[in-house]
Design a protein around this motif. Structure first.
Motif, PDB file in Angstrom:
ATOM      1  N   LEU A  12      11.875  45.178   9.261  1.00  0.00           N
ATOM      2  CA  LEU A  12      12.858  44.658   8.315  1.00  0.00           C
ATOM      3  C   LEU A  12      12.387  44.826   6.871  1.00  0.00           C
ATOM      4  CD1 LEU A  12      13.705  41.330  10.151  1.00  0.00           C
ATOM      5  CD2 LEU A  12      14.921  43.498  10.287  1.00  0.00           C
ATOM      6  N   PRO A  13      13.285  45.166   5.961  1.00  0.00           N
ATOM      7  CA  PRO A  13      12.919  45.243   4.543  1.00  0.00           C
ATOM      8  C   PRO A  13      12.745  43.851   3.951  1.00  0.00           C
ATOM      9  CG  PRO A  13      15.267  45.609   4.815  1.00  0.00           C
ATOM     10  CD  PRO A  13      14.692  45.542   6.215  1.00  0.00           C
ATOM     11  N   PHE A  14      11.921  43.768   2.903  1.00  0.00           N
ATOM     12  CA  PHE A  14      11.792  42.505   2.198  1.00  0.00           C
ATOM     13  C   PHE A  14      13.105  42.207   1.493  1.00  0.00           C
ATOM     14  CE2 PHE A  14      10.819  39.916  -1.525  1.00  0.00           C
ATOM     15  CZ  PHE A  14      10.164  38.854  -0.920  1.00  0.00           C
ATOM     16  N   CYS A  15      13.619  40.996   1.710  1.00  0.00           N
ATOM     17  CA  CYS A  15      14.936  40.656   1.176  1.00  0.00           C
ATOM     18  C   CYS A  15      14.956  39.163   0.894  1.00  0.00           C
ATOM     19  CB  CYS A  15      16.027  41.034   2.180  1.00  0.00           C
ATOM     20  SG  CYS A  15      17.701  40.683   1.645  1.00  0.00           S
ATOM     21  N   PRO A  16      14.604  38.741  -0.330  1.00  0.00           N
ATOM     22  CA  PRO A  16      14.526  37.307  -0.608  1.00  0.00           C
ATOM     23  C   PRO A  16      15.868  36.629  -0.443  1.00  0.00           C
ATOM     24  CG  PRO A  16      14.444  38.584  -2.635  1.00  0.00           C
ATOM     25  CD  PRO A  16      14.331  39.562  -1.517  1.00  0.00           C
ATOM     26  N   PRO A  17      15.873  35.398   0.052  1.00  0.00           N
ATOM     27  CA  PRO A  17      17.133  34.679   0.255  1.00  0.00           C
ATOM     28  C   PRO A  17      17.738  34.244  -1.074  1.00  0.00           C
ATOM     29  CG  PRO A  17      15.284  33.232   0.680  1.00  0.00           C
ATOM     30  CD  PRO A  17      14.700  34.595   0.433  1.00  0.00           C
ATOM     31  N   ASP A  18      19.013  33.991  -1.056  1.00  0.00           N
ATOM     32  CA  ASP A  18      19.678  33.407  -2.219  1.00  0.00           C
ATOM     33  C   ASP A  18      20.751  32.449  -1.723  1.00  0.00           C
ATOM     34  OD1 ASP A  18      21.879  34.929  -1.462  1.00  0.00           O
ATOM     35  OD2 ASP A  18      21.437  36.527  -2.874  1.00  0.00           O
ATOM     36  N   ASP A  19      21.536  31.921  -2.638  1.00  0.00           N
ATOM     37  CA  ASP A  19      22.507  30.892  -2.286  1.00  0.00           C
ATOM     38  C   ASP A  19      23.912  31.425  -2.066  1.00  0.00           C
ATOM     39  OD1 ASP A  19      20.669  28.809  -2.387  1.00  0.00           O
ATOM     40  OD2 ASP A  19      20.791  28.747  -4.565  1.00  0.00           O
ATOM     41  N   ARG A  20      24.055  32.737  -2.014  1.00  0.00           N
ATOM     42  CA  ARG A  20      25.400  33.269  -1.833  1.00  0.00           C
ATOM     43  C   ARG A  20      25.958  32.870  -0.473  1.00  0.00           C
ATOM     44  NH1 ARG A  20      25.295  39.506  -2.970  1.00  0.00           N
ATOM     45  NH2 ARG A  20      23.239  39.324  -2.061  1.00  0.00           N
ATOM     46  N   THR A  40       2.433  28.808   9.391  1.00  0.00           N
ATOM     47  CA  THR A  40       2.920  29.974   8.669  1.00  0.00           C
ATOM     48  C   THR A  40       4.438  30.027   8.771  1.00  0.00           C
ATOM     49  OG1 THR A  40       0.912  31.160   9.294  1.00  0.00           O
ATOM     50  CG2 THR A  40       2.724  32.484   8.429  1.00  0.00           C
ATOM     51  N   SER A  41       5.101  30.384   7.684  1.00  0.00           N
ATOM     52  CA  SER A  41       6.557  30.479   7.678  1.00  0.00           C
ATOM     53  C   SER A  41       6.998  31.859   7.213  1.00  0.00           C
ATOM     54  CB  SER A  41       7.169  29.419   6.754  1.00  0.00           C
ATOM     55  OG  SER A  41       6.944  28.127   7.264  1.00  0.00           O
ATOM     56  N   PHE A  42       8.030  32.337   7.826  1.00  0.00           N
ATOM     57  CA  PHE A  42       8.718  33.529   7.338  1.00  0.00           C
ATOM     58  C   PHE A  42      10.204  33.331   7.556  1.00  0.00           C
ATOM     59  CE2 PHE A  42       8.028  34.512  11.795  1.00  0.00           C
ATOM     60  CZ  PHE A  42       9.204  35.122  12.189  1.00  0.00           C
ATOM     61  N   GLY A  43      11.001  34.143   6.895  1.00  0.00           N
ATOM     62  CA  GLY A  43      12.447  33.956   6.984  1.00  0.00           C
ATOM     63  C   GLY A  43      13.181  35.240   7.266  1.00  0.00           C
ATOM     64  N   LEU A  44      14.404  35.097   7.748  1.00  0.00           N
ATOM     65  CA  LEU A  44      15.297  36.209   8.043  1.00  0.00           C
ATOM     66  C   LEU A  44      16.601  35.991   7.294  1.00  0.00           C
ATOM     67  CD1 LEU A  44      14.647  36.181  11.883  1.00  0.00           C
ATOM     68  CD2 LEU A  44      13.708  37.825  10.277  1.00  0.00           C
ATOM     69  N   VAL A  45      17.148  37.055   6.748  1.00  0.00           N
ATOM     70  CA  VAL A  45      18.365  36.975   5.951  1.00  0.00           C
ATOM     71  C   VAL A  45      19.468  37.758   6.654  1.00  0.00           C
ATOM     72  CG1 VAL A  45      19.416  37.406   3.704  1.00  0.00           C
ATOM     73  CG2 VAL A  45      16.980  36.850   3.862  1.00  0.00           C
ATOM     74  N   PHE A  46      20.621  37.127   6.862  1.00  0.00           N
ATOM     75  CA  PHE A  46      21.761  37.748   7.512  1.00  0.00           C
ATOM     76  C   PHE A  46      22.906  37.911   6.524  1.00  0.00           C
ATOM     77  CE2 PHE A  46      19.432  36.002  11.010  1.00  0.00           C
ATOM     78  CZ  PHE A  46      19.622  36.901  12.051  1.00  0.00           C
ATOM     79  N   GLY A  47      23.627  39.009   6.671  1.00  0.00           N
ATOM     80  CA  GLY A  47      24.883  39.181   5.969  1.00  0.00           C
ATOM     81  C   GLY A  47      26.026  38.759   6.871  1.00  0.00           C
ATOM     82  N   ALA A  48      27.200  39.311   6.633  1.00  0.00           N
ATOM     83  CA  ALA A  48      28.371  38.895   7.398  1.00  0.00           C
ATOM     84  C   ALA A  48      28.274  39.276   8.870  1.00  0.00           C
ATOM     85  CB  ALA A  48      29.628  39.502   6.782  1.00  0.00           C
ATOM     86  N   ASP A  49      27.664  40.411   9.176  1.00  0.00           N
ATOM     87  CA  ASP A  49      27.661  40.861  10.570  1.00  0.00           C
ATOM     88  C   ASP A  49      26.370  41.556  10.983  1.00  0.00           C
ATOM     89  OD1 ASP A  49      27.871  43.176   9.140  1.00  0.00           O
ATOM     90  OD2 ASP A  49      29.791  43.809   9.983  1.00  0.00           O
ATOM     91  N   ASP A  50      25.286  41.379  10.210  1.00  0.00           N
ATOM     92  CA  ASP A  50      24.040  42.035  10.594  1.00  0.00           C
ATOM     93  C   ASP A  50      22.854  41.370   9.912  1.00  0.00           C
ATOM     94  OD1 ASP A  50      22.386  43.781  11.909  1.00  0.00           O
ATOM     95  OD2 ASP A  50      23.046  45.582  10.865  1.00  0.00           O
ATOM     96  N   LEU A  51      21.688  41.661  10.445  1.00  0.00           N
ATOM     97  CA  LEU A  51      20.432  41.215   9.864  1.00  0.00           C
ATOM     98  C   LEU A  51      20.103  42.117   8.678  1.00  0.00           C
ATOM     99  CD1 LEU A  51      17.945  39.379  10.191  1.00  0.00           C
ATOM    100  CD2 LEU A  51      17.061  41.005  11.854  1.00  0.00           C
ATOM    101  N   LEU A  52      19.832  41.530   7.514  1.00  0.00           N
ATOM    102  CA  LEU A  52      19.605  42.317   6.305  1.00  0.00           C
ATOM    103  C   LEU A  52      18.133  42.537   5.997  1.00  0.00           C
ATOM    104  CD1 LEU A  52      22.267  40.750   3.907  1.00  0.00           C
ATOM    105  CD2 LEU A  52      22.480  42.780   5.357  1.00  0.00           C
ATOM    106  N   GLY A  53      17.299  41.548   6.248  1.00  0.00           N
ATOM    107  CA  GLY A  53      15.891  41.698   5.912  1.00  0.00           C
ATOM    108  C   GLY A  53      15.134  40.410   6.138  1.00  0.00           C
ATOM    109  N   CYS A  54      13.934  40.315   5.529  1.00  0.00           N
ATOM    110  CA  CYS A  54      13.065  39.168   5.749  1.00  0.00           C
ATOM    111  C   CYS A  54      12.436  38.744   4.435  1.00  0.00           C
ATOM    112  CB  CYS A  54      11.983  39.512   6.765  1.00  0.00           C
ATOM    113  SG  CYS A  54      10.836  40.794   6.199  1.00  0.00           S
ATOM    114  N   TRP A  55      11.806  37.572   4.439  1.00  0.00           N
ATOM    115  CA  TRP A  55      10.962  37.140   3.331  1.00  0.00           C
ATOM    116  C   TRP A  55       9.841  36.300   3.903  1.00  0.00           C
ATOM    117  CZ3 TRP A  55      14.801  33.819   4.814  1.00  0.00           C
ATOM    118  CH2 TRP A  55      14.531  32.458   4.762  1.00  0.00           C
TER     119      TRP A  55
END
Length: 327
Positions: A12-20, A40-55
């Motif tokens: 997954l590409p690095f993709c910091p979360p936001d509040d959108r 340890t913590s890591f996160g995953l970012v989703f768009g409307a219909d797919d996984l976008l990346g991680c942070w």
């Protein structure tokens, strides 16, 4: 646990979360592991219909939090448990309500999510091209409850009848599923045997049954049918289940045999309250199944299937091989 970090980092590409509002952020916190326990913590970012990346690290924008121990992935890879069993049994912590789990399911349908799930499972990124098959079609009726005497519930009868109706297409083979499980069959005989007996008692005689699969739950149903279809080269597979259960079956099938079709059966005879309960249960189970995939990849069985000779079934009988022999 390091393997999970490696898959996240490489896949997954690095993709910091936001509040959108269009994004759903999921944070995974891992505790323990090694001589010096750590968190340890890591996160995953989703768009409307797919996984976008991680942070990596904490984020105030997280909507859904998952927590697990560092040894959980090793337990799954070693066959001590499946990812779904850990999640369903409460051994994975959740900080979410059903609405957020439903939102997670809606976001987990794209190709990057499937690639990530395959990487967690140790599978190649691009699945093999499926065989065109031999022109035959398998129709598998997924198990539903029977009572303590083996009498099929109205749900099980409706699913089975619909599967029989689909046999009118030439070259179609009927497959029965269902072994034992607290949620559907606690008798001394596998569910498929009760189903076969009910078919045999119907006017006109029983339809020919190609195979009987001693499955334990929905994931087993799809795993076994997929293995059977590959072994016999079926060109088309139809999974027959209830409408309230169909979304979960479609999700599981999308990870394993995406070309199959799910046939939905409605149950107008069920009381509204019972149907609502079943829908709530399956919606929650589906969200947790997606969460399990995020953490461990798709479920799989480390035991091979074995054809049981002399099992007395109306067709081939297959069950997990606990003898150490592939049979």
């Amino acid at each position: 646990m390091d393997q999970l970090f490696e898959v996240v980092d490489k896949t997954l590409p690095f993709c910091p979360p936001d509040d959108r509002a269009a994004r759903l952020t999921v944070q995974v916190t891992v505790t323990g592991g090694g001589a010096r326990p750590r968190t340890t913590s890591f996160g995953l970012v989703f768009g409307a219909d797919d996984l976008l990346g991680c942070w990596w690290g904490d984020s105030p924008a997280v909507r859904l939090r998952l927590g697990l121990s560092a040894d959980a992935p090793a337990r799954v890879r070693g066959g001590a448990a499946t990812g779904t069993s850990l999640v369903m049994s409460g051994q994975i912590g959740f900080s979410a309500d059903w609405a957020e789990l439903a939102a997670l399911r809606a976001c987990a349908g794209g190709p990057l999510f499937r690639e990530y799930a395959r990487a967690l499972d140790g599978l190649p990124a691009v699945p093999a091209v499926p065989s065109p098959g031999n022109g035959r079609r398998a129709v598998a009726v997924l198990a539903a409850p029977n009572d303590a005497d083996g009498t099929l519930s109205s749900i099980a009868r409706a699913r089975t009848l619909h599967a029989v109706e689909l046999l009118e297409t030439p070259g179609t083979r009927l497959v029965l599923t269902g072994g034992f499980g607290a949620q559907f069959n606690t008798t001394e005989q596998p569910h498929w045997r009760h189903c076969a007996a009910w078919l045999a008692a119907r006017p006109g005689g029983p339809p020919p049954v190609f195979a009987c699969l001693e499955t334990r739950h929905s994931y087993d149903d799809v795993l076994f049918v997929d293995a059977l279809a590959r072994r016999h080269g079926f060109g088309e597979v139809v999974l027959v289940t209830s409408d309230y259960h169909a979304p979960r079956v479609r999700y599981i099938a999308s990870l394993m045999m995406p070309a199959c079709r799910v046939a939905e059966v409605v149950h107008p005879d069920l009381p509204d309250g019972e149907l609502a309960r079943l829908r709530r249960h399956d919606a929650g189970a589906l969200g947790k199944t997606v969460a399990s995939t995020l953490l461990f990849g798709r479920d799989r069985s480390l035991l091979p299937l074995r054809r049981v000779e002399g099992a007395g079934g109306p067709g081939e009988v297959w069950r997990l091989d606990t003898t150490g022999s592939e049979g």
